[in-house]
Design a protein around this motif. Structure first.
Motif, PDB file in Angstrom:
ATOM      1  N   PHE A  30       0.835  -1.209   0.000  1.00 40.41           N
ATOM      2  CA  PHE A  30       0.000   0.000   0.000  1.00 40.41           C
ATOM      3  C   PHE A  30       0.865   1.252   0.000  1.00 40.41           C
ATOM      4  N   SER A  31       1.868   1.289   0.898  1.00 39.72           N
ATOM      5  CA  SER A  31       2.693   2.502   0.928  1.00 39.72           C
ATOM      6  C   SER A  31       3.626   2.556  -0.277  1.00 39.72           C
ATOM      7  N   SER A  33       2.789   1.747  -3.258  1.00 42.09           N
ATOM      8  CA  SER A  33       2.045   2.308  -4.384  1.00 42.09           C
ATOM      9  C   SER A  33       2.036   3.835  -4.323  1.00 42.09           C
ATOM     10  N   VAL A  77      -6.167   4.637 -12.285  1.00 40.80           N
ATOM     11  CA  VAL A  77      -6.996   3.442 -12.417  1.00 40.80           C
ATOM     12  C   VAL A  77      -6.164   2.191 -12.154  1.00 40.80           C
ATOM     13  N   ALA A  79      -3.281   2.008 -10.442  1.00 42.67           N
ATOM     14  CA  ALA A  79      -2.879   1.969  -9.042  1.00 42.67           C
ATOM     15  C   ALA A  79      -4.037   1.493  -8.171  1.00 42.67           C
ATOM     16  N   HIS A  80      -5.239   2.018  -8.464  1.00 43.65           N
ATOM     17  CA  HIS A  80      -6.415   1.629  -7.690  1.00 43.65           C
ATOM     18  C   HIS A  80      -6.701   0.139  -7.853  1.00 43.65           C
ATOM     19  N   VAL A  83      -4.142  -1.907  -5.803  1.00 46.99           N
ATOM     20  CA  VAL A  83      -4.326  -1.834  -4.355  1.00 46.99           C
ATOM     21  C   VAL A  83      -5.601  -2.546  -3.934  1.00 46.99           C
ATOM     22  N   ARG A  84      -6.661  -2.407  -4.768  1.00 46.41           N
ATOM     23  CA  ARG A  84      -7.909  -3.059  -4.399  1.00 46.41           C
ATOM     24  C   ARG A  84      -7.759  -4.571  -4.471  1.00 46.41           C
ATOM     25  N   TYR A  87      -6.045  -5.607  -1.371  1.00 49.10           N
ATOM     26  CA  TYR A  87      -6.935  -5.518  -0.209  1.00 49.10           C
ATOM     27  C   TYR A  87      -7.913  -6.679  -0.195  1.00 49.10           C
ATOM     28  N   ARG A  88      -8.476  -6.994  -1.382  1.00 49.12           N
ATOM     29  CA  ARG A  88      -9.472  -8.060  -1.446  1.00 49.12           C
ATOM     30  C   ARG A  88      -8.838  -9.427  -1.259  1.00 49.12           C
TER      31      ARG A  88
ATOM     32  N   ILE B 122      -4.417   6.988  -1.664  1.00 48.87           N
ATOM     33  CA  ILE B 122      -4.829   6.105  -2.751  1.00 48.87           C
ATOM     34  C   ILE B 122      -6.181   5.500  -2.391  1.00 48.87           C
ATOM     35  N   THR B 123      -7.083   5.469  -3.361  1.00 51.77           N
ATOM     36  CA  THR B 123      -8.407   4.905  -3.118  1.00 51.77           C
ATOM     37  C   THR B 123      -8.305   3.386  -3.152  1.00 51.77           C
ATOM     38  N   VAL B 124      -8.677   2.737  -2.064  1.00 52.28           N
ATOM     39  CA  VAL B 124      -8.604   1.276  -2.026  1.00 52.28           C
ATOM     40  C   VAL B 124      -9.919   0.685  -2.499  1.00 52.28           C
ATOM     41  N   HIS B 134      -6.260   4.728   1.609  1.00 52.75           N
ATOM     42  CA  HIS B 134      -5.010   4.484   2.321  1.00 52.75           C
ATOM     43  C   HIS B 134      -4.162   5.734   2.212  1.00 52.75           C
ATOM     44  N   ILE B 136      -0.530   7.852   3.584  1.00 48.05           N
ATOM     45  CA  ILE B 136       0.800   7.554   4.121  1.00 48.05           C
ATOM     46  C   ILE B 136       1.040   8.282   5.433  1.00 48.05           C
TER      47      ILE B 136
END
Lengths: 99, 163
Positions: A30-31, A33, A77, A79-80, A83-84, A87-88, B122-124, B134, B136
Motif C-alpha cells: 500500500f505505501s 504504491s 486506475v 494503481a487503484h 491496491v484493491r 486488499y481483497r 490512494i483509493t482502495v 489508504h 501515508i
C-alpha cells in the motif's frame, strides 16, 4: 528553450529516482504504491513537459500532451486496481501500532 | 434521449475527428476523408448509449478544476519526497473511511481518481458513497478529511452539499 527543457527533464529524472528509492524503502504494497504514484505525477509531468518544450510548438507537442492526459487518467486506475486487488486478497496494510 | 441524437452524433464525430487530426498528422485529402468517414462510423455506432455518466459531464468547469488539482499534486509530491528521503522514514500509514455526499456518478469517479492521483493517498475501495482510502500520513490525507477536495468537485458538478 533547450536549456529549460533539459532542466525540466533533469527535475523529472530526480523525482523518478526518488520514486524508485521509495519503492524499495517503504514497507508494504500500500505505501509502495504511493511511491509509484510519485512517478506518474511529478516525474512524468516534468519529463513530458521537457520533451514537449524541446519539440517546440507543433503536432508533436500536441501528441505529447495527449500522452500526458492519458497518463493522468489511466495511472490512477491501474494503481487503484492493484491496491484493491491486494486488499481483497486479504492483505492488511501496516498501521502505526505495528511499527 | 431520441431528440438529442443528431446533436450528440455531431459532437461525437467532431471530438473523434479532432483526435484523428492530432494523432495522424497528415493533412492531404485522402487521409482527411478517411478519418472523417471513420469518425462518422464510430460516432454512429456509439451514440445513444443509455445512462452514460459522461453525457452531462461539465467539461468547462472540469478544465478550471485541473490547475487546482495540479497545484495540490505538486505540493503533496514534495511532501512525499521529503518523507522518502528522510533517513528515519517518518511514515504513519493508515486506512481512512470517508463518507462522501456527492450524488453524480461522474463526481464520485472524479473524486476517487483525484485522491489516487495525489501522491500520498490512494483509493482502495469505493462502495456507493463510502471511500476506503489508504494514506501515508495524516498531512497527506488533509485535503480529503477536511472536505476541501469534495467541496471543489461539488462546485464542478454544481451539487448542493452542506459541507
Amino acid at each position: 528553450m533547450v536549456i529549460l527543457s533539459i532542466g525540466l527533464i533533469l527535475v523529472g529524472v530526480f523525482f523518478l529516482v526518488v520514486a524508485a528509492i521509495g519503492t524499495i524503502r517503504l514497507p508494504d504494497v500500500f505505501s509502495r504504491s504511493h511511491a509509484v504514484s510519485l512517478t506518474d505525477s511529478l516525474g512524468a509531468i516534468c519529463v513530458l513537459a521537457g520533451l514537449a518544450l524541446y519539440q517546440g510548438f507543433g503536432i508533436n507537442m500536441l501528441k505529447i500532451l495527449v500522452v500526458l492526459v492519458l497518463l493522468m487518467l489511466l495511472n490512477p486506475v491501474i494503481a487503484h486496481a492493484t491496491v484493491r486487488a491486494a486488499y481483497r486478497a486479504g492483505l492488511k496494510p501496516q498501521t502505526e501500532k505495528d511499527q | 434521449m431520441k431528440s438529442s441524437f443528431p446533436r450528440q452524433f455531431i459532437a461525437n464525430t467532431l471530438a473523434l475527428f479532432c483526435g484523428w487530426l492530432v494523432l495522424s498528422g497528415k493533412y492531404d485529402n485522402f487521409h482527411l476523408v478517411l478519418g472523417f468517414t471513420a469518425s462518422c462510423g464510430v460516432a454512429w455506432l456509439n451514440t445513444g448509449f443509455p445512462h452514460s455518466p459522461f453525457q452531462q459531464f461539465p467539461w468547462g468547469r472540469m478544465v478550471l478544476y485541473g490547475p487546482w488539482l495540479f497545484l495540490r499534486i505538486v505540493e503533496s509530491s514534495l511532501h512525499l519526497t521529503k518523507l522518502i528521503l528522510n533517513p528515519s522514514l517518518p511514515i504513519k500509514p493508515r486506512l481512512i473511511t470517508y463518507r462522501s455526499q456527492l450524488q453524480h456518478r461522474g463526481a464520485i469517479v472524479v473524486l476517487g481518481n483525484s485522491v489516487t492521483l495525489t501522491p500520498g493517498t490512494i483509493t482502495v475501495e469505493i462502495n456507493g458513497n463510502t471511500f476506503l482510502v489508504h494514506a501515508i500520513d495524516e498531512a497527506a490525507a488533509d485535503d480529503l478529511t477536511t472536505g476541501r477536495m469534495e467541496r471543489k468537485i461539488a462546485w464542478v458538478f454544481q451539487e448542493d452539499t452542506n459541507l
